[in-house]
Scaffold this motif. Sequence first.
Motif, PDB file in Angstrom:
ATOM      1  N   ALA A 247       0.842  -1.203   0.000  1.00 45.62           N
ATOM      2  CA  ALA A 247       0.000   0.000   0.000  1.00 45.62           C
ATOM      3  C   ALA A 247       0.874   1.248   0.000  1.00 45.62           C
TER       4      ALA A 247
ATOM      5  N   THR B 289      -1.862  -2.107   4.271  1.00 45.10           N
ATOM      6  CA  THR B 289      -2.248  -2.966   3.146  1.00 45.10           C
ATOM      7  C   THR B 289      -3.367  -3.932   3.512  1.00 45.10           C
TER       8      THR B 289
ATOM      9  N   LEU C  63      -6.439  -2.001   3.111  1.00 47.46           N
ATOM     10  CA  LEU C  63      -6.691  -1.755   1.688  1.00 47.46           C
ATOM     11  C   LEU C  63      -7.401  -2.951   1.065  1.00 47.46           C
TER      12      LEU C  63
ATOM     13  N   ALA D 101      -6.290   0.505  -4.718  1.00 47.33           N
ATOM     14  CA  ALA D 101      -5.511   1.688  -4.325  1.00 47.33           C
ATOM     15  C   ALA D 101      -6.041   2.938  -5.022  1.00 47.33           C
TER      16      ALA D 101
ATOM     17  N   LEU E  62      -5.353   6.276  -2.764  1.00 47.98           N
ATOM     18  CA  LEU E  62      -3.939   6.201  -2.413  1.00 47.98           C
ATOM     19  C   LEU E  62      -3.036   6.755  -3.510  1.00 47.98           C
TER      20      LEU E  62
END
Length: 317
Positions: free
Chosen positions: A62, A117, A120, A293, A298
């Motif tokens: 991530a 992560t 995510l 993402a 992100l």
Amino acid sequence: MSDLQKPLLTFAAGYHLRAKPLCDGRVKMKNFELKAVAFEEDGRGHEEFLAGKYDTGEFSLANYLALKSRGEPLMAIPVFPNRKFRHSYIFVREDSPMKEPAQLKGKRVGIPGWLNTAGLWIRGILSDEYGVKAQDIHWIARRKAALNLSVPAGTRIDAVPGEGSLAARLLKDEFDAIIVPDFPEEDGVRRLFPDSKAVEQDFYRRTEIFPTSHAITFHKAYLEKHPSAAQEMFSACYEAKQLALRDDADATYSNFAWNRQVWEEQRAVMGRDPWKYGIKGNEKVLNTLMRYAGEQGLLDRKVTLDDLFVAIDEPQN
């Protein structure tokens, strides 16, 4: 080339079976003097790598995706030593009435941070599989993101550091649920999914996705000076993984009484090698993670697999 002539390559990874052969010297590199160390806590190890303490290391995907989209001079090789199914990392209190994802709507969910992560993956899976969008949940992060992120409009994220672990704070009713990268040690919490293993196996059978959290990442300056290091490191990691897979099959090696039955069950569901290294066989998992993402704010710009990974001569997994 003598050892004295070999360039030094410093490397850090989690203390797991796929890295141990690199750390204990069973696997060596032909043209580099590998100095490998294991970190006990992922977050600190990742911070030390990013600060330049190591030339290469296991690093959060991530964070890597976010940083690469902003031009950070990093480059990964397609080695994925940390993978976990993530349905089983959503926890609630033992007395909670919640037993399914739809019940998370409108609830307070504690997370380490938006750039974790595990989170995510879970947020993406909640949206794809259960129709629970990021905007449906009140997110409470232990820390504020270090980067300026463009989270989806209508998403509520509050940074509340608090005291104690997320699980301890869950027990104090600061949250209704938590999403964490590792299992809590506290009593009094349970998984949201009562039979998370069955849910995760069904997810894998339908999607063939085994979520990956980390990739081996280099500082770009090292690869510019030593471009062959990427291929050699990939080969060394691949050899170390093969040793780990061999050890998995040896019931004598494990501390678990029913190790062989677990090994047989996993093999029946996931095949001979779920820990695939290389781009081949990982396109779907990586493209899904990149999509998540982007959807979760992100990325500063779109990135491709070619942007993220050094081209490697890959063996057949």
